[in-house]
Design a protein around this motif. Structure first.
Motif, PDB file in Angstrom:
ATOM      1  N   ASP A   1      46.716  78.666 -24.479  1.00 20.76           N
ATOM      2  CA  ASP A   1      47.814  78.455 -23.533  1.00 20.76           C
ATOM      3  C   ASP A   1      49.157  78.783 -24.185  1.00 20.76           C
ATOM      4  O   ASP A   1      50.026  79.414 -23.569  1.00 20.76           O
ATOM      5  CB  ASP A   1      47.826  77.020 -23.003  1.00 20.76           C
TER       6      ASP A   1
ATOM      7  N   LYS B   1      49.462  82.476 -24.464  1.00 25.72           N
ATOM      8  CA  LYS B   1      49.727  83.046 -23.138  1.00 25.72           C
ATOM      9  C   LYS B   1      51.211  82.905 -22.794  1.00 25.72           C
ATOM     10  O   LYS B   1      51.835  83.850 -22.322  1.00 25.72           O
ATOM     11  CB  LYS B   1      48.874  82.343 -22.081  1.00 25.72           C
ATOM     12  N   LYS B   2      51.794  81.729 -23.050  1.00 26.87           N
ATOM     13  CA  LYS B   2      53.217  81.503 -22.764  1.00 26.87           C
ATOM     14  C   LYS B   2      54.090  82.427 -23.600  1.00 26.87           C
ATOM     15  O   LYS B   2      55.080  82.969 -23.107  1.00 26.87           O
ATOM     16  CB  LYS B   2      53.588  80.044 -23.009  1.00 26.87           C
TER      17      LYS B   2
ATOM     18  N   GLN C   1      53.814  85.884 -22.073  1.00 21.50           N
ATOM     19  CA  GLN C   1      54.546  85.939 -20.804  1.00 21.50           C
ATOM     20  C   GLN C   1      56.047  86.026 -21.054  1.00 21.50           C
ATOM     21  O   GLN C   1      56.751  86.769 -20.363  1.00 21.50           O
ATOM     22  CB  GLN C   1      54.215  84.721 -19.943  1.00 21.50           C
ATOM     23  N   ALA C   2      56.549  85.293 -22.035  1.00 17.26           N
ATOM     24  CA  ALA C   2      57.974  85.349 -22.373  1.00 17.26           C
ATOM     25  C   ALA C   2      58.340  86.735 -22.893  1.00 17.26           C
ATOM     26  O   ALA C   2      59.390  87.287 -22.542  1.00 17.26           O
ATOM     27  CB  ALA C   2      58.313  84.281 -23.410  1.00 17.26           C
ATOM     28  N   ARG C   3      57.477  87.312 -23.717  1.00 15.88           N
ATOM     29  CA  ARG C   3      57.719  88.665 -24.227  1.00 15.88           C
ATOM     30  C   ARG C   3      57.749  89.677 -23.088  1.00 15.88           C
ATOM     31  O   ARG C   3      58.596  90.564 -23.043  1.00 15.88           O
ATOM     32  CB  ARG C   3      56.639  89.043 -25.244  1.00 15.88           C
ATOM     33  N   GLN C   4      56.823  89.543 -22.146  1.00 17.47           N
ATOM     34  CA  GLN C   4      56.777  90.446 -20.990  1.00 17.47           C
ATOM     35  C   GLN C   4      58.050  90.303 -20.146  1.00 17.47           C
ATOM     36  O   GLN C   4      58.624  91.293 -19.700  1.00 17.47           O
ATOM     37  CB  GLN C   4      55.544  90.154 -20.130  1.00 17.47           C
ATOM     38  N   ALA C   5      58.506  89.080 -19.938  1.00 17.27           N
ATOM     39  CA  ALA C   5      59.724  88.842 -19.154  1.00 17.27           C
ATOM     40  C   ALA C   5      60.935  89.475 -19.844  1.00 17.27           C
ATOM     41  O   ALA C   5      61.785  90.079 -19.184  1.00 17.27           O
ATOM     42  CB  ALA C   5      59.934  87.347 -18.941  1.00 17.27           C
TER      43      ALA C   5
ATOM     44  N   GLU D   1      60.778  93.236 -19.334  1.00 19.95           N
ATOM     45  CA  GLU D   1      61.159  93.603 -17.971  1.00 19.95           C
ATOM     46  C   GLU D   1      62.671  93.496 -17.767  1.00 19.95           C
ATOM     47  O   GLU D   1      63.266  94.351 -17.116  1.00 19.95           O
ATOM     48  CB  GLU D   1      60.407  92.734 -16.966  1.00 19.95           C
TER      49      GLU D   1
END
Length: 93
Positions: A15, A18-19, A22-26, A29
């Motif tokens: 988890d 995953k967080k 997700q932060a890296r992806q944000a 973007e």
């Protein structure tokens, strides 16, 4: 003696990973979005400054649209050439 992680510990670890992803992806973007905006703005400014055929028309359009798009006074102060055009009585329609 090696101790195995419990399933709950492994799930918590996954988890957390995953967080992080997700932060890296944000962030990626947001960076791409900012770059797109900068490049589009650069294109518009380049055309306004260097395209005699379409530049004046684009400048008039930007001067018409920009004041309503910008909400902060500090942002409007960045574009005096467009904001003053929109406020001037002799602006073309």
């Amino acid at each position: 003696m090696a101790t195995k992680k419990s399933l709950a510990e492994r799930i918590a670890q996954l988890d957390a990973k995953k967080k992080t992803l997700q932060a890296r992806q944000a962030r990626l973007e947001r960076t791409q979005d900012t770059r797109r905006k900068v490049l589009l703005g650069a294109l518009i400014l380049h055309r306004i400054e260097n395209d005699p055929e379409n530049g004046e028309r684009m400048k008039a359009w930007v001067a018409k649209e920009l004041p309503g798009f910008l909400t902060r006074e500090t942002d409007k102060e960045l574009f005096p050439e467009f904001i003053s055009l929109a406020d001037s009585p002799e602006k073309s329609a």
